[in-house]
Design a protein around this motif. Structure first.
Motif: not given
Length: 125
Positions: A91-101, A114-117
């Motif tokens: 149980t948690a808030v799940y976030y997706c994010a981008t890694n550029r390098f 960058y992160w989602g809401q």
């Protein structure tokens, strides 16, 4: 800039499954990897899973290995997190994010730009 929108969270009983989606838009061509993190109340945000965008190499936290599967659809600029055998501790808030390098460690929160809401996942016992 990259915009990320998560969906698919909800309430599920222990042992059940959910699939999260994360749709990316904007300057996605510079993405090296996409990751999933989660944050439970009163806890730090922690790494869950990641996948490299070009060749699909997967990474998992030990706590979800064997239960969660990360995948991607390059044509749709979407990454998924299939969560099976869910436990109350997921149980948690799940976030997706981008890694550029590629030189950044994909399991580290600070590697992501960058992160989602976020989307809430609640697992009842």
């Amino acid at each position: 800039q990259v915009q990320l929108v998560e969906s698919g969270g909800g309430l599920v009983q222990a042992g059940g499954s959910l699939r999260l989606s994360c749709a990316a838009s904007g300057r996605t061509s510079s993405t090296y990897a996409m990751g999933w993190f989660r944050q439970a109340p009163g806890k730090e945000r922690e790494f869950v899973a990641a996948i490299t965008w070009s060749n699909g190499v997967r990474y998992y936290a030990d706590s979800v290995k064997g239960r969660f599967t990360v995948s991607r659809d390059n044509a749709e600029n979407t990454v998924y997190l299939l969560m099976d055998s869910l436990k109350p501790e997921d149980t948690a808030v799940y976030y997706c994010a981008t890694n550029r390098f590629s030189w950044r460690v994909v399991t580290t929160r600070n590697s992501y730009d960058y992160w989602g809401q976020g989307t809430q996942v609640t697992v009842s016992s």
